[in-house]
Scaffold this active site. Structure first.
Site, PDB file in Angstrom:
ATOM      1  N   HIS A 181      -8.635  -6.193   4.349  1.00 51.76           N
ATOM      2  CA  HIS A 181      -8.251  -5.385   5.499  1.00 51.76           C
ATOM      3  C   HIS A 181      -9.561  -5.005   6.169  1.00 51.76           C
ATOM      4  O   HIS A 181     -10.238  -4.085   5.734  1.00 51.76           O
ATOM      5  CB  HIS A 181      -7.488  -4.131   5.067  1.00 51.76           C
ATOM      6  CG  HIS A 181      -6.020  -4.353   5.034  1.00 51.76           C
ATOM      7  ND1 HIS A 181      -5.116  -3.322   4.874  1.00 51.76           N
ATOM      8  CD2 HIS A 181      -5.290  -5.493   5.179  1.00 51.76           C
ATOM      9  CE1 HIS A 181      -3.894  -3.832   4.905  1.00 51.76           C
ATOM     10  NE2 HIS A 181      -3.975  -5.126   5.084  1.00 51.76           N
ATOM     11  N   GLU A 240      -3.019  -2.851  -2.610  1.00 52.00           N
ATOM     12  CA  GLU A 240      -4.175  -2.269  -1.905  1.00 52.00           C
ATOM     13  C   GLU A 240      -4.511  -0.868  -2.421  1.00 52.00           C
ATOM     14  O   GLU A 240      -3.695   0.039  -2.374  1.00 52.00           O
ATOM     15  CB  GLU A 240      -3.848  -2.197  -0.402  1.00 52.00           C
ATOM     16  CG  GLU A 240      -4.970  -1.596   0.443  1.00 52.00           C
ATOM     17  CD  GLU A 240      -4.616  -1.522   1.931  1.00 52.00           C
ATOM     18  OE1 GLU A 240      -3.443  -1.782   2.290  1.00 52.00           O
ATOM     19  OE2 GLU A 240      -5.502  -1.189   2.730  1.00 52.00           O
ATOM     20  N   LYS A 271      -7.063   2.670  -2.655  1.00 53.22           N
ATOM     21  CA  LYS A 271      -7.654   3.593  -1.688  1.00 53.22           C
ATOM     22  C   LYS A 271      -8.393   4.692  -2.438  1.00 53.22           C
ATOM     23  O   LYS A 271      -8.067   4.992  -3.577  1.00 53.22           O
ATOM     24  CB  LYS A 271      -6.520   4.189  -0.855  1.00 53.22           C
ATOM     25  CG  LYS A 271      -7.000   5.017   0.316  1.00 53.22           C
ATOM     26  CD  LYS A 271      -5.908   5.159   1.357  1.00 53.22           C
ATOM     27  CE  LYS A 271      -6.421   5.997   2.489  1.00 53.22           C
ATOM     28  NZ  LYS A 271      -5.530   6.000   3.639  1.00 53.22           N
ATOM     29  N   ASP A 286      -9.765  -3.016   1.446  1.00 53.19           N
ATOM     30  CA  ASP A 286      -9.843  -2.472   2.802  1.00 53.19           C
ATOM     31  C   ASP A 286     -11.214  -1.837   2.956  1.00 53.19           C
ATOM     32  O   ASP A 286     -11.620  -1.022   2.123  1.00 53.19           O
ATOM     33  CB  ASP A 286      -8.719  -1.446   2.996  1.00 53.19           C
ATOM     34  CG  ASP A 286      -8.680  -0.847   4.399  1.00 53.19           C
ATOM     35  OD1 ASP A 286      -9.747  -0.428   4.896  1.00 53.19           O
ATOM     36  OD2 ASP A 286      -7.591  -0.775   4.989  1.00 53.19           O
ATOM     37  N   TRP A 301       0.859  -1.177   0.000  1.00 57.55           N
ATOM     38  CA  TRP A 301       0.000   0.000   0.000  1.00 57.55           C
ATOM     39  C   TRP A 301       0.901   1.235   0.000  1.00 57.55           C
ATOM     40  O   TRP A 301       1.877   1.294   0.761  1.00 57.55           O
ATOM     41  CB  TRP A 301      -0.923   0.054   1.227  1.00 57.55           C
ATOM     42  CG  TRP A 301      -1.622   1.386   1.268  1.00 57.55           C
ATOM     43  CD1 TRP A 301      -2.640   1.804   0.462  1.00 57.55           C
ATOM     44  CD2 TRP A 301      -1.281   2.509   2.091  1.00 57.55           C
ATOM     45  NE1 TRP A 301      -2.959   3.113   0.744  1.00 57.55           N
ATOM     46  CE2 TRP A 301      -2.150   3.562   1.742  1.00 57.55           C
ATOM     47  CE3 TRP A 301      -0.317   2.724   3.089  1.00 57.55           C
ATOM     48  CZ2 TRP A 301      -2.088   4.829   2.347  1.00 57.55           C
ATOM     49  CZ3 TRP A 301      -0.265   3.973   3.702  1.00 57.55           C
ATOM     50  CH2 TRP A 301      -1.150   5.004   3.337  1.00 57.55           C
ATOM     51  N   ASP A 352      -7.194  -4.209  10.099  1.00 59.24           N
ATOM     52  CA  ASP A 352      -6.430  -2.975   9.877  1.00 59.24           C
ATOM     53  C   ASP A 352      -7.166  -1.803  10.506  1.00 59.24           C
ATOM     54  O   ASP A 352      -8.062  -1.233   9.896  1.00 59.24           O
ATOM     55  CB  ASP A 352      -6.221  -2.750   8.366  1.00 59.24           C
ATOM     56  CG  ASP A 352      -5.363  -1.526   8.100  1.00 59.24           C
ATOM     57  OD1 ASP A 352      -4.713  -1.038   9.051  1.00 59.24           O
ATOM     58  OD2 ASP A 352      -5.348  -1.045   6.943  1.00 59.24           O
ATOM     59  N   HIS A 361     -11.619   1.931   2.381  1.00 61.04           N
ATOM     60  CA  HIS A 361     -10.998   2.585   1.229  1.00 61.04           C
ATOM     61  C   HIS A 361     -11.925   2.852   0.052  1.00 61.04           C
ATOM     62  O   HIS A 361     -11.486   2.930  -1.092  1.00 61.04           O
ATOM     63  CB  HIS A 361      -9.798   1.757   0.767  1.00 61.04           C
ATOM     64  CG  HIS A 361      -8.645   1.851   1.715  1.00 61.04           C
ATOM     65  ND1 HIS A 361      -7.383   1.430   1.408  1.00 61.04           N
ATOM     66  CD2 HIS A 361      -8.581   2.355   2.973  1.00 61.04           C
ATOM     67  CE1 HIS A 361      -6.575   1.645   2.439  1.00 61.04           C
ATOM     68  NE2 HIS A 361      -7.286   2.194   3.404  1.00 61.04           N
ATOM     69  N   ASP A 420     -10.444   4.110  10.554  1.00 62.78           N
ATOM     70  CA  ASP A 420      -9.820   2.958  11.207  1.00 62.78           C
ATOM     71  C   ASP A 420     -10.262   2.752  12.646  1.00 62.78           C
ATOM     72  O   ASP A 420      -9.444   2.566  13.539  1.00 62.78           O
ATOM     73  CB  ASP A 420      -8.288   3.054  11.102  1.00 62.78           C
ATOM     74  CG  ASP A 420      -7.813   2.859   9.667  1.00 62.78           C
ATOM     75  OD1 ASP A 420      -7.951   1.743   9.163  1.00 62.78           O
ATOM     76  OD2 ASP A 420      -7.327   3.825   9.051  1.00 62.78           O
ATOM     77  N   ASP A 443     -12.036   7.100   6.293  1.00 60.84           N
ATOM     78  CA  ASP A 443     -11.186   5.938   6.568  1.00 60.84           C
ATOM     79  C   ASP A 443     -10.578   6.082   7.965  1.00 60.84           C
ATOM     80  O   ASP A 443      -9.379   6.194   8.133  1.00 60.84           O
ATOM     81  CB  ASP A 443     -10.091   5.894   5.491  1.00 60.84           C
ATOM     82  CG  ASP A 443      -9.168   4.700   5.637  1.00 60.84           C
ATOM     83  OD1 ASP A 443      -9.619   3.663   6.155  1.00 60.84           O
ATOM     84  OD2 ASP A 443      -7.995   4.808   5.237  1.00 60.84           O
TER      85      ASP A 443
HETATM   86  C1  RNT Z   1      -3.837   2.795   4.759  1.00 59.64           C
HETATM   87  C2  RNT Z   1      -3.954   1.345   4.482  1.00 59.64           C
HETATM   88  C3  RNT Z   1      -2.835   0.502   4.993  1.00 59.64           C
HETATM   89  C4  RNT Z   1      -2.401   0.856   6.393  1.00 59.64           C
HETATM   90  C5  RNT Z   1      -1.499  -0.148   7.050  1.00 59.64           C
HETATM   91  C6  RNT Z   1      -0.812   0.423   8.253  1.00 59.64           C
HETATM   92  O1  RNT Z   1      -4.947   3.506   4.413  1.00 59.64           O
HETATM   93  O2  RNT Z   1      -5.164   0.869   4.961  1.00 59.64           O
HETATM   94  O3  RNT Z   1      -3.186  -0.832   4.868  1.00 59.64           O
HETATM   95  O4  RNT Z   1      -3.495   1.062   7.228  1.00 59.64           O
HETATM   96  O5  RNT Z   1      -0.636  -0.668   6.143  1.00 59.64           O
HETATM   97 ZN    ZN Z   2      -5.473  -1.248   4.821  1.00 54.81          ZN
END
Ligand code: RNT
Ligand code: ZN
Length: 417
Positions: free
Chosen positions: A284, A224, A226, A257, A183, A324, A260, A294, A292
């Site tokens: 993820h 990955e 986004k 993810d 990523w 994640d 994303h 998290d 995003d």
């Molecule tokens: C970032 C991505 C990525 C990170 C990690 C730490 O937007 O989701 O995967 O969160 O690699």
């Molecule tokens: Zn991620």
């Protein structure tokens, strides 16, 4: 005092009535190694430098007890594992290297991660890996693999090449394939004039990185996408279309993810489409709240939908499930435990469906029975089956683990000033 065996026998009977074998569901759940992300323990800081977290991602909160070094992080991971039934993988980022040498990211080697292999062996873990293309002076322009500066671009290409070799080393050492996920944060705060050149460079960089063939028995490559990052709102080089095309064309893994995509766009419905075209999927699992963000994964609708998509489509064998998120506003051990247990519960709930039967009902266009059954299944005693899974693994049931987390906070975390 609960008689959990007795409760389980009753639940088992209920499930047998709809043709579901609860023992088998537990067995399948036991075989799924969810990948625990090491970065929840220290707010994505790692041990390479004191550089601030950058790259359009952000941890918020300052709850006590952040792991400050590799020993503390391992101590915390072991604490988390002690509260979880089942087997796991541990997901490392390159910045979590363990060495006294002063090495930069373009010089990393398997030996810098050898102690993690020992740790994995001691704790019956697989390992996954990620190049860290952020929180570094050479990422400060917000361009890494797509940089127009050849010095910067080649630095990150080298880093990613070496990351794959570390993944291969993990896979060989542990006998469990390592998923190495690329990523990058690359993008722009404001509207770019030229959208294509960075993407051409990213494509070229990936071609260089993946040139060396590595047996997927040891290392599985994933990329990955986004939609945007903080301070990178107008343009993301590695967009969904970019990586979906790249992974399909090159037959490598794709990472989805949950944070994303656009806020109302869910990844659960993408799984059955993308797996028609790519050989492997990495999830993820995260929880976006308006962006995003998290947040800690909880047992919400989308988590359940993701689990159902995997189980109903029989695609779980082609999928790796990683977590994640990074929440620093609550006890970090609890953040890990809640996210992982919720993910297990969602998987179990999906595994407790009479999948074959419902597929048949749907094929016969018997939508009435489909609705009745799927609705009634929601109130089936799956929670007891999860409790039993904890019980046979000698792990705390329900919220019992909270007292242990409080004890650990008092005895261990509070001492970390
Ligand atoms: C970032 C991505 C990525 C990170 C990690 C730490 O937007 O989701 O995967 O969160 O690699
Ligand atoms: Zn991620």
């Amino acid at each position: 005092m609960r008689d959990i065996r007795k409760e389980y026998e009753l639940a088992k009977k209920e499930y047998a009535k709809i043709g579901v074998d609860t023992d088998k569901a537990i067995e399948t759940l036991s075989s799924i190694r969810i990948s625990m992300h090491c970065w929840q323990g220290d707010d994505v800081r790692g041990f390479l430098s004191k550089d601030e977290l950058s790259g359009g991602i952000q941890t918020t909160g300052n709850y006590l007890g952040r792991a400050r070094n590799v020993n503390e992080l391992r101590e915390d991971i072991k604490e988390v594992l002690s509260l979880l039934p089942g087997k796991f993988k541990l997901n490392l980022h390159a910045i979590y290297l363990d060495t006294d040498e002063k090495v930069d990211l373009d010089k990393i080697e398997p030996k810098h991660y050898a102690s993690w292999v020992n740790f994995a062996k001691e704790n019956d873990l697989g390992l996954d890996f990620n190049p860290t293309c952020f929180s570094h002076p050479l990422a400060s322009s917000n361009f890494t693999l797509s940089s127009s500066d050849e010095h910067i671009r080649s630095f990150w290409v080298e880093h990613c090449k070496r990351s794959r070799k570390i993944g291969e080393y993990f896979g060989k050492e542990l006998g469990i394939p390592c998923v190495t996920n690329i990523w990058i944060p690359d993008g722009m705060k404001d509207i770019p004039y030229d959208r294509v050149s960075p993407r051409k460079r990213l494509k070229q960089s990936l071609d260089e990185i993946l040139e060396e063939k590595i047996d997927p028995k040891y290392n599985i490559d994933c990329v990955e996408s986004k939609v945007f990052g903080i301070g990178l709102e107008s343009y993301t080089v590695g967009s969904n279309e970019f990586y979906l095309g790249y992974a399909t064309k090159n037959q490598i893994g794709l990472t989805l993810d949950s944070g994303h995509f656009h806020p109302t766009e869910m990844i659960s419905d993408k799984i059955s489409s993308v797996l028609l075209y790519v050989p492997h999927l990495l999830l993820h699992v995260s929880r976006p709240v308006r962006w995003d963000s998290d947040h800690v994964v909880i047992f919400d609708d989308e988590l359940n939908e993701i689990a159902r998509s995997l189980v109903r489509s029989g695609l779980i064998n082609k999928t790796s499930i990683g977590l994640d998120y990074f929440d620093a506003s609550i006890n970090r051990i609890a953040a890990w435990v809640v996210g992982i247990r919720s993910t297990q519960k969602a998987l179990l709930k999906a595994l407790l469906e009479p999948t074959e039967y419902l597929n048949k009902v749907e094929e016969e266009q018997n939508y009435t029975e489909r609705m009745v059954l799927t609705e009634e299944m929601k109130a089936m005693p799956w929670g007891i089956v999860y409790d039993y899974f904890c019980f046979i693994n000698n792990k705390p049931l329900g919220q019992e683990y909270l007292s242990e987390i409080k004890r650990y906070e008092d005895v261990v975390l509070k001492g970390r000033k």
